[in-house]
Design a protein around this motif. Sequence first.
Motif, short mmCIF file in Angstrom:
data_model
loop_
_atom_site.label_atom_id
_atom_site.label_comp_id
_atom_site.label_asym_id
_atom_site.label_seq_id
_atom_site.Cartn_x
_atom_site.Cartn_y
_atom_site.Cartn_z
N LYS A 7 0.96 -1.27 -0.38
CA LYS A 7 0.12 0.21 0.15
C LYS A 7 1.26 1.20 -0.15
O LYS A 7 1.95 1.49 0.93
CB LYS A 7 -0.91 0.12 1.09
N THR A 8 0.81 1.90 -0.66
CA THR A 8 1.15 3.36 -0.91
C THR A 8 1.08 4.36 -0.40
O THR A 8 -0.53 4.07 0.64
CB THR A 8 1.18 4.08 -2.60
N LYS A 9 1.63 5.83 0.44
CA LYS A 9 1.00 6.55 0.89
C LYS A 9 0.35 6.87 0.90
O LYS A 9 -0.95 7.53 1.51
CB LYS A 9 2.31 7.54 1.16
N ARG A 60 0.91 1.44 -10.97
CA ARG A 60 -1.17 1.54 -10.75
C ARG A 60 -2.26 2.00 -11.61
O ARG A 60 -1.61 2.32 -12.65
CB ARG A 60 -1.46 3.36 -10.04
N SER A 65 -2.72 -3.99 -9.70
CA SER A 65 -2.81 -3.30 -9.20
C SER A 65 -4.21 -2.08 -9.58
O SER A 65 -5.28 -2.41 -9.34
CB SER A 65 -1.87 -1.38 -9.01
N HIS A 76 3.83 9.40 -9.77
CA HIS A 76 3.31 8.73 -8.52
C HIS A 76 4.02 7.67 -9.12
O HIS A 76 4.23 7.05 -8.25
CB HIS A 76 1.86 8.72 -8.70
N ASP A 80 5.68 5.23 -6.40
CA ASP A 80 4.84 3.37 -6.19
C ASP A 80 5.89 2.95 -5.89
O ASP A 80 6.15 1.95 -5.57
CB ASP A 80 4.31 3.82 -6.97
N ALA A 83 7.96 2.48 -2.96
CA ALA A 83 7.32 1.82 -2.18
C ALA A 83 7.41 0.41 -1.88
O ALA A 83 7.83 0.18 -1.27
CB ALA A 83 5.54 2.68 -2.31
N TYR A 108 12.47 6.94 -10.20
CA TYR A 108 13.21 6.11 -9.46
C TYR A 108 14.06 6.23 -9.10
O TYR A 108 14.73 6.67 -8.37
CB TYR A 108 12.59 4.45 -9.20
#
Length: 280
Positions: A7-9, A60, A65, A76, A80, A83, A108
């Motif tokens: 689970k991402t923020k 995502r 997902s 994002h 992700d 994460a 990233y």
Amino acid sequence: MAENFIKTKDGVDIFYKDWGPKEAQPIMFHHGWPLSGDDWDAQMMFFVNKGFRVIAHDRRGHGRSTQVSDGHDMAHYAADAAAVAEALDLRNAVHVGHSTGGGEALAYVARFGQPQGRVAGLVMVAAVPPLMLKTESNPGGTPIEVFDDFRKQLASNRAQFFRDVAAGPFYGFNREGATVFPGVIDNWWRQGMNGSIKAHYEGIKAFSETDQTADLKAVMVPTLIMQGDDDQIVPYEDAAMLQARLVLNAVVKIYPGYPHGMLTTHADVLNADILEFIQS
């Protein structure tokens, strides 16, 4: 939360696969638009059998997902991926990205992986950076009308559009004399249709309009840049050749006649070259 999701923020559940010994060097794979981690089957099997720990996640809105409404942008995507890397505590990792996933892997590494000291190398395959869109400062890019047409076809008949992309330019199956694999076309279509049309629609802007020049200049880890010179999706002169000028000490491999989807059509050659790069 079920196993194999992180689970991402901002509350998105990211599906991932994590195979091989936990103590082995990790290789994390970043898939292209509009696919899923399944696009790396040939690489995951090759490298896990070579003793590596291999990880592939679904972006995502893609694959398994969460089909969230928002966050379909490169920032994002990179967060992700971070994460996943942080939750699995990946260190000394090599990040391998294809097409849009090449932009994600680059973002990233530049924004998270290097600052956190988690990255050993970067491999970009037929990747979209530095910028696909034609602008005044990027005259060799692709006109906005092309991407607008992608959006129009996607919104009006996604199933047919995805079939046409996979059966045509993506794998070079539209070239005279090409060996066409119907199962590969079906698998591309399956992966695409598993995802969210909204994520795919907004993802076109993410992969075409994100200027990643600064990310390329920020990369300090060993980098391998790979692309075919018959890439009908991302022209190699505006991708691999520009990436090579911006990334410090990058190794560049241009493959004569190879298509955009060369990770599938020429997996044996590319897998061996990636392995050689990692071991060098």
